[in-house]
Design a protein around this motif. Structure first.
Motif, PDB file in Angstrom:
ATOM      1  N   LEU A 103       0.687  -0.956   0.143  1.00  0.00           N
ATOM      2  CA  LEU A 103      -0.035   0.111   0.160  1.00  0.00           C
ATOM      3  C   LEU A 103       1.004   1.233   0.014  1.00  0.00           C
ATOM      4  O   LEU A 103       0.593   2.230  -0.724  1.00  0.00           O
ATOM      5  N   TYR A 104       1.750   1.343   0.839  1.00  0.00           N
ATOM      6  CA  TYR A 104       2.770   2.455   0.733  1.00  0.00           C
ATOM      7  C   TYR A 104       3.512   2.591  -0.665  1.00  0.00           C
ATOM      8  O   TYR A 104       3.771   3.625  -1.041  1.00  0.00           O
ATOM      9  N   PHE A 105       3.948   1.627  -1.260  1.00  0.00           N
ATOM     10  CA  PHE A 105       4.746   1.612  -2.519  1.00  0.00           C
ATOM     11  C   PHE A 105       3.772   2.258  -3.410  1.00  0.00           C
ATOM     12  O   PHE A 105       3.895   2.876  -4.229  1.00  0.00           O
ATOM     13  N   ASP A 106       2.492   1.632  -3.415  1.00  0.00           N
ATOM     14  CA  ASP A 106       1.386   2.012  -4.208  1.00  0.00           C
ATOM     15  C   ASP A 106       1.225   3.510  -3.959  1.00  0.00           C
ATOM     16  O   ASP A 106       0.878   4.371  -5.163  1.00  0.00           O
ATOM     17  N   ALA A 107       1.027   3.896  -2.866  1.00  0.00           N
ATOM     18  CA  ALA A 107       0.756   5.578  -2.880  1.00  0.00           C
ATOM     19  C   ALA A 107       1.954   6.125  -3.337  1.00  0.00           C
ATOM     20  O   ALA A 107       2.209   7.293  -4.002  1.00  0.00           O
ATOM     21  N   VAL A 108       3.316   5.814  -3.133  1.00  0.00           N
ATOM     22  CA  VAL A 108       4.559   6.541  -3.941  1.00  0.00           C
ATOM     23  C   VAL A 108       4.371   6.541  -5.400  1.00  0.00           C
ATOM     24  O   VAL A 108       4.596   7.510  -6.081  1.00  0.00           O
ATOM     25  N   GLY A 109       3.775   5.130  -5.846  1.00  0.00           N
ATOM     26  CA  GLY A 109       3.460   5.271  -7.305  1.00  0.00           C
ATOM     27  C   GLY A 109       2.637   6.355  -7.949  1.00  0.00           C
ATOM     28  O   GLY A 109       2.657   6.859  -9.029  1.00  0.00           O
ATOM     29  N   LEU A 110       1.459   6.300  -7.080  1.00  0.00           N
ATOM     30  CA  LEU A 110       0.531   7.432  -7.241  1.00  0.00           C
ATOM     31  C   LEU A 110       0.981   8.586  -7.563  1.00  0.00           C
ATOM     32  O   LEU A 110       0.720   9.190  -8.332  1.00  0.00           O
ATOM     33  N   GLY A 111       1.816   9.048  -6.531  1.00  0.00           N
ATOM     34  CA  GLY A 111       2.221  10.487  -6.317  1.00  0.00           C
ATOM     35  C   GLY A 111       3.247  10.684  -7.631  1.00  0.00           C
ATOM     36  O   GLY A 111       2.990  11.720  -8.319  1.00  0.00           O
ATOM     37  N   THR A 112       4.194   9.617  -7.979  1.00  0.00           N
ATOM     38  CA  THR A 112       5.075   9.751  -8.867  1.00  0.00           C
ATOM     39  C   THR A 112       4.384  10.002 -10.354  1.00  0.00           C
ATOM     40  O   THR A 112       4.758  10.752 -11.263  1.00  0.00           O
ATOM     41  N   THR A 162       1.968  15.913  -1.771  1.00  0.00           N
ATOM     42  CA  THR A 162       0.515  16.059  -1.363  1.00  0.00           C
ATOM     43  C   THR A 162      -0.275  14.602  -1.841  1.00  0.00           C
ATOM     44  O   THR A 162      -0.861  14.451  -0.719  1.00  0.00           O
ATOM     45  N   VAL A 163      -0.103  14.099  -2.919  1.00  0.00           N
ATOM     46  CA  VAL A 163      -0.734  13.035  -3.286  1.00  0.00           C
ATOM     47  C   VAL A 163      -0.625  11.844  -2.255  1.00  0.00           C
ATOM     48  O   VAL A 163      -1.282  11.256  -1.743  1.00  0.00           O
ATOM     49  N   ILE A 164       1.019  11.387  -1.908  1.00  0.00           N
ATOM     50  CA  ILE A 164       1.279  10.310  -1.041  1.00  0.00           C
ATOM     51  C   ILE A 164       0.761  10.518   0.211  1.00  0.00           C
ATOM     52  O   ILE A 164       0.102   9.611   0.719  1.00  0.00           O
ATOM     53  N   LEU A 165       0.909  11.813   0.939  1.00  0.00           N
ATOM     54  CA  LEU A 165       0.262  12.055   2.245  1.00  0.00           C
ATOM     55  C   LEU A 165      -1.198  11.959   2.209  1.00  0.00           C
ATOM     56  O   LEU A 165      -1.671  11.175   3.221  1.00  0.00           O
ATOM     57  N   LEU A 166      -1.846  12.608   1.208  1.00  0.00           N
ATOM     58  CA  LEU A 166      -3.456  12.445   1.219  1.00  0.00           C
ATOM     59  C   LEU A 166      -3.814  11.031   1.328  1.00  0.00           C
ATOM     60  O   LEU A 166      -4.691  10.462   1.791  1.00  0.00           O
ATOM     61  N   ARG A 167      -2.964  10.134   0.418  1.00  0.00           N
ATOM     62  CA  ARG A 167      -3.467   8.865   0.248  1.00  0.00           C
ATOM     63  C   ARG A 167      -3.077   8.149   1.610  1.00  0.00           C
ATOM     64  O   ARG A 167      -3.977   7.158   2.004  1.00  0.00           O
TER      65      ARG A 167
END
Lengths: 203, 203, 203
Positions: free
Chosen positions: C91-100, C181-186
């Motif tokens: 889930l954390y890696f996914d959040a990183v991917g999302l932001g990137t 912002t994306v990663i934190l919100l997620r």
């Protein structure tokens, strides 16, 4: 008319029939059946051409593909009960189409200087994306994602063609070997009911 | 602002409303409703432009379409109960959009030198692909593949326009006749509950 | 190798794992799992490049993305039970991917001179269209259309980046702020189980 082109049109007709039959079974109206037959037959090559940036896609450059798809779909709509008798021949024509589409797709991707995975992907996609779209539009999980040695036969042919492409072999020999590999694997899979391994999911 | 452009924006708004309402009914959250409304309104023209190789697609060149789609979808999200009262007017606006989209799509394809089937396909696709995407994203068999004289009205208009295009008729007369054909057929179909024949499947 | 590129590859791997796991759960065969993993990881960027008219799409220009997607999907297929232990890290890696992915998509759209909505749309699409395709192919209503602050986090990041882009801020600072912002919100959404409002539909 080249031999490959003739096979291409036979494959188009077989794919259109399979799409149109799916539409009939799903109780679609005439136009729905025409759409489903045509998308099944031409969707794979169209997606390939979009990804290669080759516009307009092949079937809009040469509308023969569209006329055949529409004609066959019309025939299926009005005479679909007769196609039951042709179920086995249809599977053979479908296999021929599969092999031909893989070879055409892989070859075109190589002409466009795609890399190894790109060329193989384009080959598989040309042969299978139409059927995937047919299943998505029919609200099913795409068949090729679930079972049957179908896309796998395409994979084998596309890899063989991409590898042989780097050798001194004559292009038409390369293409013939790759197409025959797909067709043979597919026919053997039908006859022996082969399937790929699945991951074991503990209930 | 030309008359055709005004109709185009009206059609965009009607299509966005239908997409957003589908999202509300499917219990989607705010962003889901915005996506569904926008895709329904602009998906057809976007797919047409991709197939024609005209980048970026129309709604990214002129973002008015996107602002209207998003605005209407927002409105539907917060005031969807009020749209029930507008159900009939919405159907009429939808019919206007249908006719306009067919004419714009067919006309653009002819400008891009597509063949007969290509031009007709682009016309139908411009008017219907957004709704198909809406239904696929809502996990349904696309409505237009199953019933209603909807895509068929588009077919009639697109064929008429492609044929008249070769005559000496003034383009704006051609476009008007084709659009009116679609709108009229669609309204008659709604009123008289017309549907296309289906293949008879035993059982 | 730049920092952004490293994050991009991490995100690709995380997205591929999520797609491949969906395939395993849906009882797909080996090839189906490979397709679902790869499409989930690369589908968003591919759709973005098609809409921008940049051919061939990024993952065919640099096949590293495809090799990573296929490799991870293979690993998931044969070792998927081990991934259960990694659910939280994933889930954390996914959040990183999302932001990137949001930052890369928005940035590329701005380079291609897209307008405000266009740039924001491309950012969200790059991060989410792969997952939407995964869900459509698995015959589900796309998750992001239904729940979770997922696409909304992307929206916030894409808007921030597009706005900051017009300021004198250094591009890499702009990108970092948007991605964070994306990663934190997620991550906050996961931890606090946030969700967006839904329209109230009277039963």
């Amino acid at each position: 008319m080249s031999f490959l082109y003739a096979l291409d049109l036979i494959g188009t007709a077989a794919f259109a029939a399979s799409g149109a039959l799916a539409g009939v079974r799903r109780n679609m109206d005439l136009l729905g059946v025409l759409v489903l037959g045509t998308v099944t037959a031409t969707g794979g090559g169209t997606l390939r051409d979009i990804l290669l940036g080759d516009f307009p896609p092949f079937c809009f450059k040469n509308e023969t593909y569209l006329y055949i798809s529409l004609g066959i779909s019309l025939l299926v709509f009005f005479q679909h009960h007769r196609f039951d008798a042709f179920k086995n021949p249809l599977l053979y024509f479908d296999a021929v189409g599969l092999g031909t589409f893989v070879v055409i797709g892989t070859g075109k991707a190589l002409d466009f200087n795609m890399g190894f995975i790109g060329a193989v992907t384009m080959g598989i996609m040309t042969a299978t994306a139409g059927g995937v779209t047919r299943d998505v539009l029919s609200n099913r999980i795409p068949l090729i994602l679930r079972k049957e040695v179908y896309a796998s036969a395409c994979l084998a042919g596309a890899v063989l063609m991409t590898v042989l492409h780097k050798t001194a072999l004559h292009p038409s020999l390369t293409a013939s070997l790759a197409a025959l590999t797909v067709i043979l694997l597919r026919l053997l899979a039908i006859r022996h009911n082969w399937s790929l391994p699945k991951a074991k999911v503990p209930n």
